[in-house]
Motif scaffolding. Structure first.
Motif, PDB file in Angstrom:
ATOM      1  N   GLN A  34       0.317  -1.427  -0.194  1.00 33.47           N
ATOM      2  CA  GLN A  34       0.365   0.179  -0.034  1.00 33.47           C
ATOM      3  C   GLN A  34       0.659   1.481  -0.022  1.00 33.47           C
ATOM      4  O   GLN A  34       0.774   1.817  -0.547  1.00 33.47           O
ATOM      5  CB  GLN A  34      -1.005  -0.211   1.632  1.00 33.47           C
ATOM      6  N   LYS A  37       2.521   1.820  -3.382  1.00 28.51           N
ATOM      7  CA  LYS A  37       1.284   2.255  -4.331  1.00 28.51           C
ATOM      8  C   LYS A  37       0.785   3.616  -4.653  1.00 28.51           C
ATOM      9  O   LYS A  37       0.917   4.299  -5.095  1.00 28.51           O
ATOM     10  CB  LYS A  37      -0.341   1.681  -4.274  1.00 28.51           C
ATOM     11  N   ILE A  38       0.769   3.844  -3.010  1.00 28.35           N
ATOM     12  CA  ILE A  38       0.747   5.686  -2.333  1.00 28.35           C
ATOM     13  C   ILE A  38       1.520   5.967  -3.380  1.00 28.35           C
ATOM     14  O   ILE A  38       1.465   7.870  -3.679  1.00 28.35           O
ATOM     15  CB  ILE A  38       0.815   5.789  -0.537  1.00 28.35           C
ATOM     16  N   LYS A  40       4.014   5.915  -5.743  1.00 29.91           N
ATOM     17  CA  LYS A  40       4.120   5.753  -7.014  1.00 29.91           C
ATOM     18  C   LYS A  40       3.054   6.815  -7.750  1.00 29.91           C
ATOM     19  O   LYS A  40       3.124   7.764  -9.078  1.00 29.91           O
ATOM     20  CB  LYS A  40       3.742   4.662  -7.390  1.00 29.91           C
ATOM     21  N   SER A  41       1.782   6.674  -6.914  1.00 28.61           N
ATOM     22  CA  SER A  41       0.768   7.978  -7.357  1.00 28.61           C
ATOM     23  C   SER A  41       1.433   9.035  -7.128  1.00 28.61           C
ATOM     24  O   SER A  41       0.943  10.196  -7.469  1.00 28.61           O
ATOM     25  CB  SER A  41      -0.425   7.537  -6.294  1.00 28.61           C
ATOM     26  N   GLU A  42       1.999   9.635  -5.934  1.00 26.70           N
ATOM     27  CA  GLU A  42       2.476  10.220  -5.652  1.00 26.70           C
ATOM     28  C   GLU A  42       3.787  10.650  -6.823  1.00 26.70           C
ATOM     29  O   GLU A  42       3.391  12.238  -7.140  1.00 26.70           O
ATOM     30  CB  GLU A  42       2.661  10.664  -3.967  1.00 26.70           C
ATOM     31  N   LYS A  44       3.534  10.255  -9.779  1.00 26.55           N
ATOM     32  CA  LYS A  44       3.384  10.561 -10.998  1.00 26.55           C
ATOM     33  C   LYS A  44       2.448  11.757 -10.957  1.00 26.55           C
ATOM     34  O   LYS A  44       2.029  12.423 -11.645  1.00 26.55           O
ATOM     35  CB  LYS A  44       1.726   9.206 -11.468  1.00 26.55           C
ATOM     36  N   ASP A  45       1.492  12.063  -9.975  1.00 25.10           N
ATOM     37  CA  ASP A  45       1.152  13.174  -9.396  1.00 25.10           C
ATOM     38  C   ASP A  45       2.064  14.369  -9.849  1.00 25.10           C
ATOM     39  O   ASP A  45       1.511  15.485 -10.366  1.00 25.10           O
ATOM     40  CB  ASP A  45       0.411  13.633  -8.812  1.00 25.10           C
ATOM     41  N   ARG A  47       4.857  14.481 -11.667  1.00 24.50           N
ATOM     42  CA  ARG A  47       5.563  14.072 -12.991  1.00 24.50           C
ATOM     43  C   ARG A  47       4.619  14.929 -13.404  1.00 24.50           C
ATOM     44  O   ARG A  47       4.688  15.944 -14.894  1.00 24.50           O
ATOM     45  CB  ARG A  47       5.788  12.873 -13.193  1.00 24.50           C
ATOM     46  N   GLU A  48       3.010  14.743 -13.866  1.00 20.36           N
ATOM     47  CA  GLU A  48       2.212  15.085 -14.524  1.00 20.36           C
ATOM     48  C   GLU A  48       2.199  16.741 -14.099  1.00 20.36           C
ATOM     49  O   GLU A  48       1.841  17.880 -15.453  1.00 20.36           O
ATOM     50  CB  GLU A  48       0.601  14.952 -14.220  1.00 20.36           C
TER      51      GLU A  48
END
Length: 88
Positions: A34, A37-38, A40-42, A44-45, A47-48
């Motif tokens: 978990q 996962k958190i 990686k999402s951070e 990704k955000d 980088r976006e």
């Protein structure tokens, strides 16, 4: 010397089993999953956010402050600049 050999992994697994016990390993693996996962999402955000253009209107250029303006005080009065002869 810096290579990870198979017996290193076996020793590491045995030490983890001794420290945490077999009952707690699934919970430990779940929490690590978990967290990854958190993370990686951070990432990704972030980088976006870096790739998206600014949403502000205009030409898209921003002006930078040189730091020469007087600081503003919220809820009070500001003292006059040195050499300022105007009265309120």
């Amino acid at each position: 010397m810096g290579m990870l050999k198979p017996w290193h992994i076996i020793v590491l697994v045995v030490v983890i089993l001794l420290l945490f016990g077999a009952r707690r390993l699934p919970d430990l693996a779940k929490s690590v999953g978990q967290s990854l996962k958190i993370f990686k999402s951070e990432v990704k955000d972030l980088r976006e956010d870096d790739t998206t253009p600014p949403a502000a209107g205009g030409t898209g250029t921003t002006s930078t402050s040189t730091g020469t303006s007087a600081p503003t005080v919220t809820g009070g009065t500001t003292s006059p600049e040195p050499g300022d002869t105007s009265k309120g």
